[in-house]
Design an enzyme around this catalytic site. Structure first.
Site, mmCIF file in Angstrom:
data_model
loop_
_atom_site.group_PDB
_atom_site.id
_atom_site.type_symbol
_atom_site.label_atom_id
_atom_site.label_comp_id
_atom_site.label_asym_id
_atom_site.label_seq_id
_atom_site.Cartn_x
_atom_site.Cartn_y
_atom_site.Cartn_z
ATOM 1 N N CYS A 195 23.675 -8.612 -3.407
ATOM 2 C CA CYS A 195 24.312 -8.247 -2.130
ATOM 3 C C CYS A 195 25.714 -7.669 -2.344
ATOM 4 O O CYS A 195 26.627 -7.904 -1.549
ATOM 5 C CB CYS A 195 24.380 -9.423 -1.158
ATOM 6 N N LYS A 210 25.989 -23.992 -0.621
ATOM 7 C CA LYS A 210 26.517 -23.747 -1.985
ATOM 8 C C LYS A 210 27.373 -24.929 -2.447
ATOM 9 O O LYS A 210 27.833 -24.966 -3.578
ATOM 10 C CB LYS A 210 27.332 -22.462 -2.012
ATOM 11 N N ASP A 217 36.718 -15.228 2.413
ATOM 12 C CA ASP A 217 35.334 -15.633 2.200
ATOM 13 C C ASP A 217 35.331 -16.625 1.033
ATOM 14 O O ASP A 217 35.450 -16.231 -0.126
ATOM 15 C CB ASP A 217 34.501 -14.382 1.876
ATOM 16 N N HIS A 274 30.819 -9.453 -1.066
ATOM 17 C CA HIS A 274 29.412 -9.642 -0.692
ATOM 18 C C HIS A 274 29.191 -8.865 0.610
ATOM 19 O O HIS A 274 30.113 -8.741 1.418
ATOM 20 C CB HIS A 274 29.196 -11.143 -0.473
ATOM 21 N N GLN A 288 31.846 -18.743 -2.378
ATOM 22 C CA GLN A 288 31.650 -19.082 -3.794
ATOM 23 C C GLN A 288 32.712 -20.031 -4.320
ATOM 24 O O GLN A 288 32.458 -20.772 -5.264
ATOM 25 C CB GLN A 288 31.648 -17.808 -4.653
#
Ligand code: 7TS
Length: 417
Positions: free
Chosen positions: A373, A234, A208, A131, A211
């Protein structure tokens, strides 16, 4: 994740009853089919009640003075920090920093650790599926310092090519920045192997987890990662709250990224001494009620069980792949369901993603279209935009069926043969 039937132990009706927005019609009278949890998840009543409860009964600013409310709200905030520590299995709650989200957390690592440690000529290794939040901060840093960005090789089906890892991770590597779960391909990356490869050349690894956090149990010690970020929104929590996990020895050595109230121990006319962790990295008033909401969201997913959520979403992903594959001209990007999380990005030959999105939306089906993104990834895929359906705990086979019917109706409307 094992493939298999939806576990009967996840009481989907009870789960869906927890989410007020799923139980009211859209303004056009349609039922909401929410397939955009990858962008942001809906909020259960338990989270909404916790936020409202904070504002209605004990809201005040935190870490300032010893008023009854101030003490209660500060204690509640610190209890959430401890909850996050346990959720990530960090060794100390001092390693848990509140931020506004993944983007800010990644920028903090770049601004603070990056400026102090990356030198001209060093290399920062990323993947083609990042991303922009886990790419642009490193590009800014590289430009400022004179460092270089390198990409790990990726297979045609959207997995990192581990057999060619040492082409990118070398003695020049200072940092490996990688997503745990791609927001477009759904690919689940082998974080432990990447951490081992980074550490073997003396580099650090930043993960990261924006998600992955709502879907995969995350143990920072087992994964042996140096930094890990996620966004509350999220994970069924409010917007405006996120987390930066950092290994204590790094956080101790790093300068604060931002200056202001709360992050200092002493301030003099021309200099200051920083506060101890975690306050050193938390300048200004934090998102207090949002953090309380994050605590409730962690309780919510822990009560259901992340393993059960993952199994439920995996079964839906397998089912959706089967159903979508039967549609003419539909191309799914990324690995097979066995190797990915609950994200399905696709195109339909002859139809613009934007038009499909519009037609689905009119039928109450919320997906996302665009580059999500991830422009460098879409360049590799050779398409300017995809449609993405992403699952949360509340999705059902009926939602997948609605997507398929919606796509069939859109095909007719667009006169695709
Ligand atoms: N990293 C990944 C892998 C993401 O998917 C996102 C947001 C971010 C970082 C940034 O998170 P934020 O909370 O700081 O904005 N992804 C998406 C998406 O896929 N659609 O909308 C937002």
């Amino acid at each position: 994740m094992e493939s298999g039937a939806i576990q009967p132990t996840l009481d989907i009706d009870a789960v869906r009853a927890d989410f007020p927005i799923l139980n009211r019609p859209l303004p056009n009278g349609k039922r909401l089919v929410y397939l955009d949890s990858g962008a942001s998840a809906q909020k259960p009543r338990q989270v909404l009640d916790a936020v409202l409860g904070c504002y209605e009964t004990y809201y005040s600013n935190v870490h300032r003075g010893k008023s009854t409310l101030g003490l209660k709200v500060s204690e509640s905030l610190e209890a959430v920090r401890e909850k996050v520590r346990a959720f990530l299995n960090a060794s100390s709650s001092d390693e848990i920093l509140f931020t506004s989200g993944s983007t800010l957390a990644l920028n903090v690592v770049a601004l603070s650790w990056g400026r102090a440690n990356v030198k001209a000529g060093d290399e920062i290794v990323v993947t083609p599926m990042e991303h922009h939040a886990n790419l642009v901060p490193w590009q800014l840093l590289a430009k400022e310092i004179g460092a270089r960005i390198r990409m790990l090789p990726m297979t045609d089906d959207g997995r990192l090519d581990l057999s060619r890892m040492d082409e990118a991770i070398t003695s020049r590597t200072k940092l490996v920045a990688v997503t745990q779960l791609s927001n477009v391909l759904g690919t689940i990356n082998p974080i432990k192997e990447l951490a081992d490869a980074a550490h073997a050349v003396g580099a650090v690894i930043v993960v990261d987890a924006a998600q992955s956090i709502p879907h995969l149990p995350t143990d920072v010690q087992e994964l042996d990662v140096d930094f890990l970020v996620f966004s509350g929104h999220k994970l069924y929590a409010p917007t405006g709250i996120g987390v930066l996990y950092g290994r204590r020895e790094f956080l101790e050595a790093m300068p604060p990224a931002f200056g202001g109230g709360n992050m200092i121990e002493r301030v003099h006319d021309d200099h200051f001494t920083p506060a101890p962790l975690p306050a050193k990295f938390e300048a200004g008033t934090p998102p207090i009620a949002e953090a309380i909401g994050l605590g409730a969201a962690i309780d919510y997913v822990a009560d259901i069980g992340l393993g059960r959520i993952a199994a439920h979403e995996h079964a839906l992903t397998v089912y959706a792949h089967e159903q979508l594959k039967s549609l003419p001209g539909l191309v799914i990007y990324g690995p097979s369901p066995a190797r990915k999380g609950g994200i399905i990005s696709f195109t339909v030959q002859g139809a613009a993603a934007e038009d499909l999105n519009f037609l689905l939306d009119r039928n109450g089906i919320a997906v996302r279209h665009g580059h999500h993104c991830t422009m460098p990834l879409h360049e590799r895929l050779g398409v300017p935009a995809t449609i993405r359906a992403s699952f949360g705990v509340y999705n059902t086979k009926a939602d997948v069926d609605a997507l398929v019917e919606g796509l069939l109706a859109a095909r007719k409307r667009l006169r695709l043969t």
